[in-house]
Write a protein that holds these residues in place. Structure first.
Motif, PDB file in Angstrom:
ATOM      1  N   ASN A   2       1.441  -7.001  13.974  1.00 49.52           N
ATOM      2  CA  ASN A   2       1.768  -6.486  14.930  1.00 49.52           C
ATOM      3  C   ASN A   2       2.330  -5.119  14.811  1.00 49.52           C
ATOM      4  N   LEU A   3       3.224  -4.995  16.531  1.00 41.83           N
ATOM      5  CA  LEU A   3       2.873  -3.064  16.532  1.00 41.83           C
ATOM      6  C   LEU A   3       4.259  -3.004  15.590  1.00 41.83           C
ATOM      7  N   ASN A   4       5.198  -3.514  15.206  1.00 44.78           N
ATOM      8  CA  ASN A   4       6.117  -3.007  13.715  1.00 44.78           C
ATOM      9  C   ASN A   4       5.420  -2.205  12.674  1.00 44.78           C
ATOM     10  N   ILE A   5       4.925  -3.496  11.791  1.00 43.33           N
ATOM     11  CA  ILE A   5       3.881  -3.346  10.586  1.00 43.33           C
ATOM     12  C   ILE A   5       2.669  -1.830  11.506  1.00 43.33           C
ATOM     13  N   ALA A   6       2.301  -1.939  12.208  1.00 45.37           N
ATOM     14  CA  ALA A   6       0.896  -0.746  12.777  1.00 45.37           C
ATOM     15  C   ALA A   6       1.772   0.714  12.762  1.00 45.37           C
ATOM     16  N   VAL A  41      11.450   8.621  -1.016  1.00 45.20           N
ATOM     17  CA  VAL A  41      13.159   8.167  -0.445  1.00 45.20           C
ATOM     18  C   VAL A  41      12.409   7.700   0.716  1.00 45.20           C
ATOM     19  N   ILE A  42      12.091   8.471   1.820  1.00 44.73           N
ATOM     20  CA  ILE A  42      11.489   7.714   3.075  1.00 44.73           C
ATOM     21  C   ILE A  42       9.788   6.775   2.847  1.00 44.73           C
ATOM     22  N   VAL A  43       9.428   7.333   2.035  1.00 46.29           N
ATOM     23  CA  VAL A  43       8.185   6.253   1.851  1.00 46.29           C
ATOM     24  C   VAL A  43       8.344   5.320   1.175  1.00 46.29           C
ATOM     25  N   PHE A  44       9.159   5.153   0.436  1.00 51.23           N
ATOM     26  CA  PHE A  44      10.031   3.686  -0.086  1.00 51.23           C
ATOM     27  C   PHE A  44      10.644   2.689   0.746  1.00 51.23           C
ATOM     28  N   TRP A  45      11.721   3.733   1.744  1.00 53.00           N
ATOM     29  CA  TRP A  45      12.081   2.478   2.351  1.00 53.00           C
ATOM     30  C   TRP A  45      11.039   2.301   3.410  1.00 53.00           C
ATOM     31  N   ILE A  46      10.129   2.477   3.898  1.00 53.06           N
ATOM     32  CA  ILE A  46       9.019   2.363   4.752  1.00 53.06           C
ATOM     33  C   ILE A  46       8.470   1.059   3.964  1.00 53.06           C
ATOM     34  N   SER A  47       7.836   1.179   2.829  1.00 51.37           N
ATOM     35  CA  SER A  47       6.899   0.887   2.534  1.00 51.37           C
ATOM     36  C   SER A  47       7.899  -0.796   1.732  1.00 51.37           C
ATOM     37  N   VAL A  48       9.244  -0.854   1.772  1.00 54.68           N
ATOM     38  CA  VAL A  48      10.237  -2.024   1.073  1.00 54.68           C
ATOM     39  C   VAL A  48      10.132  -2.441   2.488  1.00 54.68           C
ATOM     40  N   ASN A  49      10.250  -2.376   3.528  1.00 53.45           N
ATOM     41  CA  ASN A  49      10.600  -2.874   5.008  1.00 53.45           C
ATOM     42  C   ASN A  49       9.265  -3.401   5.124  1.00 53.45           C
ATOM     43  N   LEU A  50       8.166  -2.841   5.418  1.00 54.71           N
ATOM     44  CA  LEU A  50       6.804  -3.339   5.361  1.00 54.71           C
ATOM     45  C   LEU A  50       6.575  -4.856   4.557  1.00 54.71           C
ATOM     46  N   LEU A  51       7.000  -4.627   3.438  1.00 52.12           N
ATOM     47  CA  LEU A  51       7.577  -5.789   2.495  1.00 52.12           C
ATOM     48  C   LEU A  51       7.576  -7.123   2.829  1.00 52.12           C
ATOM     49  N   ALA A  52       9.168  -6.594   3.269  1.00 51.49           N
ATOM     50  CA  ALA A  52      10.163  -7.937   3.804  1.00 51.49           C
ATOM     51  C   ALA A  52       9.114  -8.207   4.896  1.00 51.49           C
ATOM     52  N   ASP A  53       8.459  -7.476   6.319  1.00 49.50           N
ATOM     53  CA  ASP A  53       8.327  -8.158   7.512  1.00 49.50           C
ATOM     54  C   ASP A  53       7.355  -8.933   7.037  1.00 49.50           C
ATOM     55  N   LEU A  54       5.932  -8.672   5.589  1.00 52.71           N
ATOM     56  CA  LEU A  54       5.100  -9.163   5.674  1.00 52.71           C
ATOM     57  C   LEU A  54       5.100 -10.151   4.555  1.00 52.71           C
ATOM     58  N   TRP A  64      13.035  -8.424  -0.460  1.00 53.24           N
ATOM     59  CA  TRP A  64      12.346  -7.179  -0.359  1.00 53.24           C
ATOM     60  C   TRP A  64      13.158  -6.664   1.152  1.00 53.24           C
ATOM     61  N   ALA A  65      13.560  -7.554   2.065  1.00 58.62           N
ATOM     62  CA  ALA A  65      14.978  -7.064   2.443  1.00 58.62           C
ATOM     63  C   ALA A  65      16.174  -6.387   1.934  1.00 58.62           C
ATOM     64  N   ARG A  66      16.321  -7.448   1.050  1.00 62.76           N
ATOM     65  CA  ARG A  66      18.010  -6.115   0.063  1.00 62.76           C
ATOM     66  C   ARG A  66      17.817  -5.508  -0.551  1.00 62.76           C
ATOM     67  N   MET A  67      16.388  -4.459  -0.844  1.00 55.55           N
ATOM     68  CA  MET A  67      16.011  -3.601  -1.765  1.00 55.55           C
ATOM     69  C   MET A  67      15.670  -2.335  -0.677  1.00 55.55           C
ATOM     70  N   ALA A  68      15.823  -2.764   0.842  1.00 57.89           N
ATOM     71  CA  ALA A  68      15.702  -2.240   1.790  1.00 57.89           C
ATOM     72  C   ALA A  68      16.623  -0.808   1.892  1.00 57.89           C
ATOM     73  N   ILE A  69      17.997  -1.704   1.104  1.00 59.52           N
ATOM     74  CA  ILE A  69      19.203  -1.053   1.171  1.00 59.52           C
ATOM     75  C   ILE A  69      18.820   0.213   0.997  1.00 59.52           C
ATOM     76  N   LEU A  70      18.319   0.516  -0.397  1.00 57.83           N
ATOM     77  CA  LEU A  70      17.843   1.468  -1.291  1.00 57.83           C
ATOM     78  C   LEU A  70      17.683   2.825  -0.764  1.00 57.83           C
ATOM     79  N   GLY A  71      16.762   2.644   0.046  1.00 53.34           N
ATOM     80  CA  GLY A  71      16.664   3.393   0.841  1.00 53.34           C
ATOM     81  C   GLY A  71      17.141   4.975   1.559  1.00 53.34           C
TER      82      GLY A  71
END
Length: 125
Positions: A2-6, A41-54, A64-71
């Motif tokens: 997926n382009l978003n994941i890449a 903080v930005i890396v955390f935000w990206i990583s939890v969004n990736l985990l939600a997507d995957l 993981w979508a809820r954890m993405a709010i922490l970023g």
């Protein structure tokens, strides 16, 4: 893939490398440490969004979508700390940081309630 994941994966790697490069340059400098924290903080935000997507199931994706709010909850704190150190502005810094922590705490309080994210749907990659 997926382009978003890449794109998110590339951003994750670049921000992580830049954050560590700035910190390693002079780890005693307060500005460099603040930049590093902002990068984390930005890396955390990206990583939890990736985990939600995957995520392979709905309960993991919802977590993981809820954890993405922490970023975004802690992004203003890290950004304000960096900017205040860049411009040597210490006037009212503690008050502003306290207000930012308070607003972040309110966001964290609602993290796992239905007022935040109620459902997610899985789409095939």
């Amino acid at each position: 893939m997926n382009l978003n994941i890449a794109i998110s994966s590339v951003n994750f790697i670049i921000i992580l490398i830049f954050s560590f490069a700035v910190l390693i340059k002079d780890y005693r400098d307060k500005i460099n440490r603040s930049f590093f924290v902002l990068g984390l903080v930005i890396v955390f935000w990206i990583s939890v969004n990736l985990l939600a997507d995957l995520s392979g199931n709905i309960s993991d994706a919802l977590f993981w979508a809820r954890m993405a709010i922490l970023g975004p909850a802690f992004l203003p704190i890290a950004l304000f700390d960096l900017v205040s150190k860049l411009f040597s502005q210490n006037k009212n810094k503690k008050i502003i940081l306290s207000l930012l922590f308070l607003s972040s705490s309110v966001m964290i309080f609602f993290l796992f309630t239905p007022q935040n994210i109620q459902e997610v749907r899985l789409n095939p990659l």
